[in-house]
Design an enzyme around this catalytic site. Sequence first.
Site, PDB file in Angstrom:
ATOM      1  CD  GLU A  33      59.833  99.480   6.009  1.00  0.00           C
ATOM      2  OE1 GLU A  33      59.891  99.331   7.483  1.00  0.00           O
ATOM      3  OE2 GLU A  33      60.796  99.771   5.444  1.00  0.00           O
TER       4      GLU A  33
ATOM      5  CG  HIS B 125      43.519  90.447  24.929  1.00  0.00           C
ATOM      6  ND1 HIS B 125      43.047  90.340  23.799  1.00  0.00           N
ATOM      7  CD2 HIS B 125      42.236  90.872  25.846  1.00  0.00           C
ATOM      8  CE1 HIS B 125      41.610  90.634  23.706  1.00  0.00           C
ATOM      9  NE2 HIS B 125      41.211  90.690  24.955  1.00  0.00           N
TER      10      HIS B 125
ATOM     11  CD  GLU C 123      41.271  86.389  28.658  1.00  0.00           C
ATOM     12  OE1 GLU C 123      41.776  85.251  28.798  1.00  0.00           O
ATOM     13  OE2 GLU C 123      40.386  87.027  27.956  1.00  0.00           O
TER      14      GLU C 123
ATOM     15  CG  HIS D  89      39.206  94.789  23.427  1.00  0.00           C
ATOM     16  ND1 HIS D  89      38.127  95.268  24.157  1.00  0.00           N
ATOM     17  CD2 HIS D  89      39.749  93.760  23.790  1.00  0.00           C
ATOM     18  CE1 HIS D  89      38.143  93.934  24.942  1.00  0.00           C
ATOM     19  NE2 HIS D  89      38.993  93.110  24.691  1.00  0.00           N
TER      20      HIS D  89
ATOM     21  CG  HIS E 270      37.549  89.467  22.009  1.00  0.00           C
ATOM     22  ND1 HIS E 270      37.379  88.536  22.811  1.00  0.00           N
ATOM     23  CD2 HIS E 270      38.287  90.396  22.806  1.00  0.00           C
ATOM     24  CE1 HIS E 270      37.923  88.666  24.178  1.00  0.00           C
ATOM     25  NE2 HIS E 270      38.318  90.094  24.017  1.00  0.00           N
TER      26      HIS E 270
HETATM   27  O1  2HA Z   1      40.500  92.161  30.392  1.00  0.00           O
HETATM   28  O2  2HA Z   1      39.653  92.048  27.327  1.00  0.00           O
HETATM   29  O3  2HA Z   1      39.039  89.435  27.044  1.00  0.00           O
HETATM   30  C1  2HA Z   1      39.204  92.190  29.646  1.00  0.00           C
HETATM   31  C2  2HA Z   1      39.448  91.630  28.292  1.00  0.00           C
HETATM   32  C3  2HA Z   1      39.075  90.076  28.353  1.00  0.00           C
HETATM   33 ZN    ZN Z   2      39.424  91.236  25.583  1.00  0.00          ZN
END
Ligand code: 2HA
Ligand code: ZN
Length: 274
Positions: free
Chosen positions: A169, A139, A115, A141, A210
């Site tokens: 809040e 990012h 990414e 998950h 995702h």
């Molecule tokens: O780095 O989460 O979306 C692995 C991921 C890609």
């Molecule tokens: Zn991811």
Amino acid sequence: MSVLDLECVKGFIRLCEDAFAHGWHEANGGNLSYRMDEEDVDACSACFSREGTWISLEHPAPSLAGAHFLITGSGKYLRNAVLDPAQTFGIVEVDNLGAAWRVAWGLEGAGPSSELETHLATYETALQVSDGANRVVYHAHCPNIIALSTLLPADMNTWTRALWKVMTESIIVFPQGIGVLPWMIPGSPELAQATCELMRAYKVCVWTQHGVMVRAASFDEAFGLVHTVEKSCGIYLQARAANGGEDPQFLVSDEQLRLVCARYGLTPNEDLLC
Ligand code: 2HA
Ligand code: ZN
């Protein structure tokens, strides 16, 4: 100074550890980057390799010319950042035209996250919207965010209002609301492009089924944004389940949300208030 002595590197590792402990980074899920300031780069540039191969960017980033980024490695587990820093993440240098990058430190055995281009494009977007203070792109998950994305439509109005109204809040943490994207292929140019467009207006972008992507001025802000969105999603899910699957009845009203913003001098996204 060694790279590992930099405060920004300590903050980078701490976020990886904290986020793993919260259950947001199974296997190699998620990625993190940080735009270093010149002082940090100068302090450790003696440790940098000048021999890495320059690799062209698919989408050149002229406003990031000469910048250096800490970034997690492709396929790497964030939980290992503390145990094996140079294998898990490293420093990527962008050339003087913003057209190519090379590894300056670490990222031993694997290049930067798949990414990388999404992260760089997000920093460029932040600069374009005069949010140059953004130093972190992250990012994760997060399970409650992902679970909620199987129940709510991929619509920012529905999401933002649901999250603002279950926890007083939340609106203080994300007064501009959150962007939401429909399902897209991970690592694809389409996802990168759509994320950057949403990041013009929002600091948080939910990727349906995702996870979530945020841009922030600091590690604390990045972690805090994700934590607050994830927690609000969890509360909404719990309340809805406890109510037999129906929307909960007793929520923060629009009037009360306005009162909170007035008290804290915030300008909420009026398009999302009734
Ligand atoms: O780095 O989460 O979306 C692995 C991921 C890609
Ligand atoms: Zn991811």
